[in-house]
Design a protein around this motif. Structure first.
Motif, PDB file in Angstrom:
ATOM      1  N   VAL A  43       1.002  -1.257  -0.088  1.00  0.00           N
ATOM      2  CA  VAL A  43       0.206   0.046  -0.108  1.00  0.00           C
ATOM      3  C   VAL A  43       0.935   1.330   0.063  1.00  0.00           C
ATOM      4  N   VAL A  44       0.625   2.222  -0.896  1.00  0.00           N
ATOM      5  CA  VAL A  44       1.407   3.385  -1.029  1.00  0.00           C
ATOM      6  C   VAL A  44       0.318   4.361   0.146  1.00  0.00           C
ATOM      7  N   TYR A  45       1.127   5.115   0.893  1.00  0.00           N
ATOM      8  CA  TYR A  45       0.359   6.169   1.988  1.00  0.00           C
ATOM      9  C   TYR A  45       0.941   7.376   1.460  1.00  0.00           C
ATOM     10  N   ASP A  46       0.401   8.611   1.713  1.00  0.00           N
ATOM     11  CA  ASP A  46       0.651   9.956   1.790  1.00  0.00           C
ATOM     12  C   ASP A  46       1.768  10.200   3.069  1.00  0.00           C
ATOM     13  N   PHE A  47       2.763  10.331   2.656  1.00  0.00           N
ATOM     14  CA  PHE A  47       3.653  10.551   3.752  1.00  0.00           C
ATOM     15  C   PHE A  47       3.629  11.726   4.520  1.00  0.00           C
ATOM     16  N   ALA A  48       3.341  12.707   3.844  1.00  0.00           N
ATOM     17  CA  ALA A  48       2.756  13.792   4.707  1.00  0.00           C
ATOM     18  C   ALA A  48       1.625  13.794   5.834  1.00  0.00           C
ATOM     19  N   ASP A  49       0.850  12.778   5.391  1.00  0.00           N
ATOM     20  CA  ASP A  49      -0.225  12.433   6.375  1.00  0.00           C
ATOM     21  C   ASP A  49       0.422  11.536   7.582  1.00  0.00           C
ATOM     22  N   LEU A  50       1.154  10.444   7.142  1.00  0.00           N
ATOM     23  CA  LEU A  50       1.667   9.694   8.280  1.00  0.00           C
ATOM     24  C   LEU A  50       2.690  10.743   9.120  1.00  0.00           C
ATOM     25  N   ALA A  51       3.313  11.291   8.501  1.00  0.00           N
ATOM     26  CA  ALA A  51       4.180  12.370   9.348  1.00  0.00           C
ATOM     27  C   ALA A  51       3.508  13.093  10.402  1.00  0.00           C
ATOM     28  N   THR A  52       2.285  13.686   9.790  1.00  0.00           N
ATOM     29  CA  THR A  52       1.546  14.549  10.634  1.00  0.00           C
ATOM     30  C   THR A  52       1.017  13.707  12.007  1.00  0.00           C
ATOM     31  N   ILE A  53       0.486  12.380  11.609  1.00  0.00           N
ATOM     32  CA  ILE A  53       0.261  11.373  12.820  1.00  0.00           C
ATOM     33  C   ILE A  53       1.339  11.391  13.754  1.00  0.00           C
ATOM     34  N   GLU A  54       2.380  11.019  13.192  1.00  0.00           N
ATOM     35  CA  GLU A  54       3.698  10.787  13.908  1.00  0.00           C
ATOM     36  C   GLU A  54       3.977  12.142  14.940  1.00  0.00           C
ATOM     37  N   GLY A  55       3.932  13.297  14.345  1.00  0.00           N
ATOM     38  CA  GLY A  55       4.020  14.674  14.963  1.00  0.00           C
ATOM     39  C   GLY A  55       3.221  14.755  16.109  1.00  0.00           C
ATOM     40  N   CYS A  56       1.770  14.503  15.918  1.00  0.00           N
ATOM     41  CA  CYS A  56       0.712  14.489  17.008  1.00  0.00           C
ATOM     42  C   CYS A  56       1.019  13.728  18.095  1.00  0.00           C
ATOM     43  N   ILE A  57       1.411  12.338  17.634  1.00  0.00           N
ATOM     44  CA  ILE A  57       1.718  11.156  18.836  1.00  0.00           C
ATOM     45  C   ILE A  57       2.934  11.761  19.688  1.00  0.00           C
ATOM     46  N   TRP A  58       3.729  12.220  18.980  1.00  0.00           N
ATOM     47  CA  TRP A  58       5.271  12.835  19.249  1.00  0.00           C
ATOM     48  C   TRP A  58       5.010  13.753  20.664  1.00  0.00           C
ATOM     49  N   ARG A  59       4.313  14.494  20.198  1.00  0.00           N
ATOM     50  CA  ARG A  59       3.746  15.898  21.063  1.00  0.00           C
ATOM     51  C   ARG A  59       2.671  15.576  22.126  1.00  0.00           C
ATOM     52  N   SER A  60       2.273  14.435  21.953  1.00  0.00           N
ATOM     53  CA  SER A  60       1.248  13.923  22.902  1.00  0.00           C
ATOM     54  C   SER A  60      -0.212  14.727  22.578  1.00  0.00           C
ATOM     55  N   ASP A  61      -0.382  15.238  21.321  1.00  0.00           N
ATOM     56  CA  ASP A  61      -1.719  15.637  20.830  1.00  0.00           C
ATOM     57  C   ASP A  61      -2.519  14.715  20.417  1.00  0.00           C
ATOM     58  N   ASP A  62      -3.823  15.242  20.504  1.00  0.00           N
ATOM     59  CA  ASP A  62      -4.789  14.243  19.662  1.00  0.00           C
ATOM     60  C   ASP A  62      -4.684  14.426  18.352  1.00  0.00           C
TER      61      ASP A  62
END
Length: 77
Positions: A39-58
């Protein structure tokens, strides 16, 4: 949109590919298509998810909401 498989995204985000696939399933990451069996994902979307998790944001619930968050963060920078 920047395409990335789970393996590619994992390497770029210093995570395991299984983690990327779990995030994609859990948060409904934007899928751009398939490359062979992967499966090919949108990397920017995945990076945003990772950033939210890293910052402990929803994590915003939709790719569109994550796009808006990315735009807001870009304007703030």
């Amino acid at each position: 949109m920047s395409p990335a498989t789970a393996k590619t995204a994992a390497a770029r985000l210093a995570r395991e590919a299984v983690t990327i696939r779990q995030w994609a399933r859990r948060y409904g990451a934007r899928v751009l298509g398939k490359s062979g069996r992967e499966v090919v994902y949108d990397f920017a979307d995945l990076a945003t998810i990772e950033g939210c998790i890293w910052r402990s944001d929803d994590v915003p619930p939709t790719p569109e909401a994550r796009d808006e968050l990315r735009a807001q963060l870009g304007r703030a920078a």
